[in-house]
Design an enzyme around this catalytic site. Structure first.
Site, PDB file in Angstrom:
ATOM      1  CG  ASP A 245      -7.960 -19.336  11.335  1.00 46.31           C
ATOM      2  OD1 ASP A 245      -7.672 -19.613  12.509  1.00 46.31           O
ATOM      3  OD2 ASP A 245      -7.171 -18.800  10.544  1.00 46.31           O
ATOM      4  CB  THR A 246     -10.404 -14.334  12.343  1.00 44.31           C
ATOM      5  OG1 THR A 246      -9.869 -13.029  12.112  1.00 44.31           O
ATOM      6  CG2 THR A 246     -11.167 -14.336  13.656  1.00 44.31           C
ATOM      7  CB  ALA A 247      -5.407 -12.899  13.968  1.00 45.34           C
ATOM      8  N   GLY A 295      -4.609 -19.343  21.223  1.00 46.09           N
ATOM      9  CA  GLY A 295      -3.291 -18.803  20.926  1.00 46.09           C
ATOM     10  C   GLY A 295      -3.357 -17.490  20.181  1.00 46.09           C
ATOM     11  CB  VAL A 296      -3.535 -14.091  20.665  1.00 47.04           C
ATOM     12  CG1 VAL A 296      -3.231 -12.732  20.026  1.00 47.04           C
ATOM     13  CG2 VAL A 296      -5.010 -14.447  20.457  1.00 47.04           C
ATOM     14  N   GLY A 297      -0.430 -14.909  19.108  1.00 46.23           N
ATOM     15  CA  GLY A 297       0.942 -14.424  19.064  1.00 46.23           C
ATOM     16  C   GLY A 297       2.060 -15.369  19.415  1.00 46.23           C
ATOM     17  CB  CYS A 302       2.576 -14.745  15.020  1.00 54.17           C
ATOM     18  SG  CYS A 302       1.244 -13.611  15.440  1.00 54.17           S
TER      19      CYS A 302
END
Length: 478
Positions: A245-247, A295-297, A302
């Site tokens: 896991d990482t953003a 999913g980003v943001g 977030c």
């Protein structure tokens, strides 16, 4: 899934932007819908609890797995803590709940602190392992906080031997003064507790279990440090799903971490993320992931999109990534952005095999934080994002003070948020009921008896902001 009338949107869409069109259906009842997932994670409902410190702990993991979902423990936890949590969860009963336990000499103050660690609202007073009374919060009102719980506990409660059919427990509790049955082992020692609602749920949900019939649990690992060593340790601890896991999942360092973990052949599903494009999805899958997090943001905690302008509206991201994964016979999880059951249904219609939920579950009795009250005496729990300054400080505790201070300057998340609890429906199981009820109804409207059929048959339209607003109930009139 297809768009209504062959419409091809000219811009990316969020869950608010879309709706599902009803279709001819031969699914007569919501109970005829099978919510089991098909991605190898072992979930029997499409709910995965996000690896957030303020959400995912062993109480949450036990409760959610008993109802068919899965909890991913955060990457910041020490291996020893993860091992303890895994051992705890896998030792839990598939039907009855773990009680809040007090001794006769514990104080009322102890009771009021511990009672709300569980949603059943009572603590069991036990002497030499045998239950002798129950304490409710109401029993502690107007009493000196140093009073011993033996003096306020009620001895009028229902008991039954462990293994009693849940339907019989339900009947026993129908006229009982306290809506909790205490289950005992053959030697009279305490085994657990079960409420009337818990007895009903036992007949509706199928626990998420491993090959040995124990509750499932997952854990996350980051992309820094000894990734292989930690992944190996997590697998040896007994986790059923591993998440890299990482953003920003679409980077060389993440791909290297995935390849490293995949090469270990740990024998558990390998989830990796986060990405929002078909290209990123393919790269993570080709590196060795079996499931990709999308999913980003979109998450409530977030600030990435506001800080960087980077991200993508979640419905379109899930739709594109799921399509790319399907061509490789793999799967995606929709991570973030769900506020209502409809959003979960839309993510599944778009092709996600599971939906990750974080902040929505932070405001429950089972989340790790302490229950607090605001100036209006309303209960809440604190939550924060995993890229926030608060999380960064906790994650870098072993660094030098200078390095910690430098890293804390670059945060992308809310460090303090209050997630309110509904006193009448404050358990995570209440929210799971709410979500799965909505998804089951979606399936009956579409004519789908499985999640795969939901994706296959769903017809999705695009709506205006007014169209979304029109769907909101108006309990106070207009």
């Amino acid at each position: 899934m297809r768009f209504l009338d062959g419409h091809q949107p000219r811009f990316d869409l969020t869950y608010k932007d879309v709706f599902i069109v009803p279709h001819r259906s031969d699914v007569a009842s919501r109970f005829d819908v099978d919510l089991s997932t098909y991605d190898g994670s072992g979930t029997t409902i499409p709910v995965v609890v996000a690896n957030m410190t303020t959400v995912a702990g062993q109480r949450m993991a036990e409760t959610v797995a008993r109802r068919g979902g899965l909890v991913i423990l955060p990457q910041d936890l020490p291996i020893a803590t993860v091992q303890q949590a895994v051992e705890f969860v896998k030792s839990r009963d598939l039907v009855i709940d773990t009680p809040v336990l007090l001794t006769p000499n514990d104080s009322v103050s102890d009771a009021t602190t511990l009672i709300h660690k569980r949603a059943h609202g009572v603590a069991v007073v036990a002497f030499e392992g045998r239950p002798i009374g129950l304490v409710r919060e109401s029993s502690c009102l107007g009493v000196d906080r140093f009073t011993r719980v033996r003096d306020v506990a009620t001895t009028d409660f229902v008991t039954a031997p462990v293994g009693t059919d849940p339907r019989k427990i339900f009947d026993l509790l129908e006229h009982a003064p306290i809506d909790v049955a205490v289950l005992t082992n053959a030697d009279g020692t305490l085994a657990g507790v079960l409420t009337r609602t818990g007895a009903i749920r036992a007949g509706i949900y199928t626990p998420a279990t491993d090959a040995r019939g124990r509750l499932r649990i997952g854990a996350a690992v980051g992309i820094n440090g000894d990734v292989a060593g930690k992944a190996q340790s997590l697998a040896e601890a007994g986790v059923d799903v591993l998440v890299v896991d990482t953003a920003h999942g679409y980077q060389v360092k993440t791909l290297e971490a995935i390849k490293c973990v995949a090469s270990l052949n740990l024998g558990v599903p390998l989830v990796a993320g986060n990405v929002v494009s078909a290209e990123g999805t393919r790269e993570l899958l080709n590196a060795g992931a079996t499931i990709v997090k999308v999913g980003v943001g979109p998450g409530a905690m977030c600030t990435t999109r506001m800080m960087t302008g980077v991200g993508r509206p979640q419905f379109s991201a899930v739709l594109e990534c799921a399509s790319a994964a399907r061509k490789l016979n793999r799967h995606v999880w929709a991570d973030g952005g769900v506020r209502h059951p409809r959003d979960v249904a839309l993510a599944l219609a778009a092709g996600a095999s599971n939906v990750m939920i974080g902040s929505w579950f932070a405001g429950t009795y089972e989340s790790p934080g302490d229950l607090m009250r605001d100036r209006h005496d309303q209960p809440y729990k604190e939550s924060y994002g995993m890229a926030s300054k608060r999380a960064v400080v906790a994650r870098t505790v072993a660094d030098s003070s200078f390095d910690r201070a430098r890293k804390a300057l670059f945060d992308e998340g809310i460090s303090t948020s209050r997630m309110g609890l509904d006193p009448d429906h404050g358990g995570v199981e209440d929210l799971i009921d709410h979500i799965t009820s909505g998804v089951r109804s979606t399936c009956t409207y579409v004519g789908a008896s499985t999640l795969a059929e939901l994706h296959e048959k769903a017809v999705v339209g695009v709506q205006s902001a007014a169209g979304f607003a029109e769907g909101h109930p108006l309990p106070s009139g207009w």
